[in-house]
Scaffold this motif. Structure first.
Motif, mmCIF file in Angstrom:
data_model
loop_
_atom_site.group_PDB
_atom_site.id
_atom_site.type_symbol
_atom_site.label_atom_id
_atom_site.label_comp_id
_atom_site.label_asym_id
_atom_site.label_seq_id
_atom_site.Cartn_x
_atom_site.Cartn_y
_atom_site.Cartn_z
ATOM 1 N N SER A 1 26.983 -4.892 19.805
ATOM 2 C CA SER A 1 25.969 -3.848 19.676
ATOM 3 C C SER A 1 24.697 -4.210 20.419
ATOM 4 N N LEU A 2 24.211 -3.250 21.177
ATOM 5 C CA LEU A 2 22.932 -3.374 21.855
ATOM 6 C C LEU A 2 21.886 -2.740 20.946
ATOM 7 N N ALA A 3 20.825 -3.480 20.636
ATOM 8 C CA ALA A 3 19.844 -3.010 19.655
ATOM 9 C C ALA A 3 18.544 -2.562 20.328
ATOM 10 N N TYR A 4 18.030 -1.420 19.845
ATOM 11 C CA TYR A 4 16.834 -0.801 20.423
ATOM 12 C C TYR A 4 15.832 -0.444 19.334
ATOM 13 N N ILE A 5 14.564 -0.541 19.682
ATOM 14 C CA ILE A 5 13.483 -0.011 18.847
ATOM 15 C C ILE A 5 13.179 1.369 19.405
ATOM 16 N N VAL A 6 13.255 2.396 18.554
ATOM 17 C CA VAL A 6 13.052 3.767 19.033
ATOM 18 C C VAL A 6 11.995 4.465 18.180
ATOM 19 N N PRO A 7 10.827 4.727 18.772
ATOM 20 C CA PRO A 7 9.828 5.519 18.040
ATOM 21 C C PRO A 7 10.318 6.954 17.866
ATOM 22 N N VAL A 8 10.080 7.505 16.696
ATOM 23 C CA VAL A 8 10.401 8.912 16.432
ATOM 24 C C VAL A 8 9.113 9.622 16.048
ATOM 25 N N ASP A 9 8.916 10.788 16.625
ATOM 26 C CA ASP A 9 7.673 11.528 16.435
ATOM 27 C C ASP A 9 7.812 12.754 15.543
ATOM 28 N N GLY A 10 9.033 13.209 15.317
ATOM 29 C CA GLY A 10 9.242 14.467 14.601
ATOM 30 C C GLY A 10 9.537 14.286 13.128
ATOM 31 N N GLU A 11 10.013 15.387 12.561
ATOM 32 C CA GLU A 11 10.395 15.408 11.153
ATOM 33 C C GLU A 11 11.788 14.797 11.009
ATOM 34 N N CYS A 12 11.905 13.814 10.135
ATOM 35 C CA CYS A 12 13.173 13.130 9.922
ATOM 36 C C CYS A 12 13.665 13.401 8.504
ATOM 37 N N ALA A 13 14.953 13.587 8.386
ATOM 38 C CA ALA A 13 15.592 13.773 7.083
ATOM 39 C C ALA A 13 16.993 13.191 7.173
ATOM 40 N N PRO A 14 17.471 12.570 6.096
ATOM 41 C CA PRO A 14 18.808 11.982 6.152
ATOM 42 C C PRO A 14 19.857 13.063 6.400
ATOM 43 N N GLN A 15 20.824 12.741 7.230
ATOM 44 C CA GLN A 15 21.884 13.678 7.609
ATOM 45 C C GLN A 15 23.239 13.051 7.329
ATOM 46 N N GLU A 16 24.285 13.857 7.454
ATOM 47 C CA GLU A 16 25.676 13.414 7.370
ATOM 48 C C GLU A 16 25.900 12.582 6.112
ATOM 49 N N ASP A 17 26.301 11.301 6.273
ATOM 50 C CA ASP A 17 26.625 10.480 5.110
ATOM 51 C C ASP A 17 25.441 9.678 4.572
ATOM 52 N N ALA A 18 24.262 9.854 5.144
ATOM 53 C CA ALA A 18 23.067 9.166 4.640
ATOM 54 C C ALA A 18 22.574 9.863 3.375
ATOM 55 N N LEU A 19 22.255 9.076 2.369
ATOM 56 C CA LEU A 19 21.795 9.616 1.091
ATOM 57 C C LEU A 19 20.291 9.806 1.054
ATOM 58 N N ASP A 20 19.567 8.955 1.802
ATOM 59 C CA ASP A 20 18.108 8.977 1.767
ATOM 60 C C ASP A 20 17.585 8.305 3.020
ATOM 61 N N LEU A 21 16.336 8.568 3.324
ATOM 62 C CA LEU A 21 15.606 7.900 4.392
ATOM 63 C C LEU A 21 14.260 7.505 3.829
ATOM 64 N N ALA A 22 13.919 6.237 3.945
ATOM 65 C CA ALA A 22 12.622 5.752 3.462
ATOM 66 C C ALA A 22 11.903 5.039 4.596
ATOM 67 N N TRP A 23 10.591 5.228 4.634
ATOM 68 C CA TRP A 23 9.752 4.573 5.635
ATOM 69 C C TRP A 23 9.028 3.411 4.962
ATOM 70 N N TYR A 24 9.160 2.232 5.538
ATOM 71 C CA TYR A 24 8.555 1.015 4.996
ATOM 72 C C TYR A 24 7.446 0.548 5.924
ATOM 73 N N ASP A 25 6.271 0.298 5.349
ATOM 74 C CA ASP A 25 5.160 -0.236 6.129
ATOM 75 C C ASP A 25 5.519 -1.628 6.643
ATOM 76 N N VAL A 26 5.063 -1.951 7.830
ATOM 77 C CA VAL A 26 5.330 -3.257 8.427
ATOM 78 C C VAL A 26 4.798 -4.367 7.523
ATOM 79 N N ASP A 27 3.617 -4.163 6.925
ATOM 80 C CA ASP A 27 3.059 -5.183 6.034
ATOM 81 C C ASP A 27 4.012 -5.486 4.892
ATOM 82 N N GLU A 28 4.637 -4.469 4.316
ATOM 83 C CA GLU A 28 5.589 -4.663 3.225
ATOM 84 C C GLU A 28 6.794 -5.466 3.702
ATOM 85 N N LEU A 29 7.301 -5.154 4.884
ATOM 86 C CA LEU A 29 8.448 -5.878 5.418
ATOM 87 C C LEU A 29 8.065 -7.300 5.808
#
Length: 179
Positions: free
Chosen positions: A123-151
């Motif tokens: 697998s080739l791994a990429y960091i991809v900024p997203v600017d729009g509205e995001c919502a979990p799709q298909e088999d994803a149950l949820d999407l959560a955004w984590y602050d960098v400080d928390e991580l």
């Protein structure tokens, strides 16, 4: 029929055919760490999906998926971001197809930090900024955004990840100078 992959002629592989290929060949993938950035381009949040694993547990995961025949890496990244985060995610796919890291997923545990019981995947791994509205799709149950400080503080969210996706997120943050 449940068809999952495209062959050279554009037709779909049957599940048995794909399983046979997975036993014999490394399969190319893209791993995507979706991020929200400040106006100066610094990562401020990382988006992680909640989904059921193949083992029946609930895990946090990054966007990930196969590269199909006749599909460029940029197209694969866009397709998987839209498949998992929705058509309005508005990903800013990197201009260069150079990944920030390469992950080798092995079906045998312990061979690398990355594991996938189904196959050997590269697998080739990429960091991809997203600017729009995001919502979990298909088999994803949820999407959560984590602050960098928390991580950065060794968040418990990494314990919710499997297969080495936590390593990918840590490498992404280190690559971007956020760790």
């Amino acid at each position: 029929m449940n068809r999952t992959a495209v062959d050279a002629e554009g037709s779909w592989f049957e599940p048995d055919e794909l399983a046979a290929l997975r036993r014999k060949l490394p399969i190319p993938y893209v791993d995507v760490v979706p991020v929200r950035c400040d106006v100066d381009g610094s990562i401020r949040q990382v988006g992680l999906l909640l989904r059921a694993s193949g083992a029946g547990s609930i895990v946090r995961a990054i966007v990930s998926g196969r590269v199909l025949i006749h599909e460029s890496l940029r197209e694969a990244i866009t397709r998987h971001v839209e498949k998992d985060l929705g058509p309005m995610a508005l990903p800013r796919v990197p201009v260069s197809p150079v990944p920030f890291t390469v992950a080798e997923y092995f079906p045998t545990p312990g061979q690398s930090p990355f594991a996938d019981a189904r196959q050997h995947a590269i697998s080739l791994a990429y960091i991809v900024p997203v600017d729009g509205e995001c919502a979990p799709q298909e088999d994803a149950l949820d999407l959560a955004w984590y602050d960098v400080d928390e991580l950065r503080e060794g968040s418990a969210v990494f314990a919710e990840m499997s297969g080495g996706h936590d390593v990918i997120v840590r490498r992404a943050l280190a690559h971007a100078g956020a760790l």
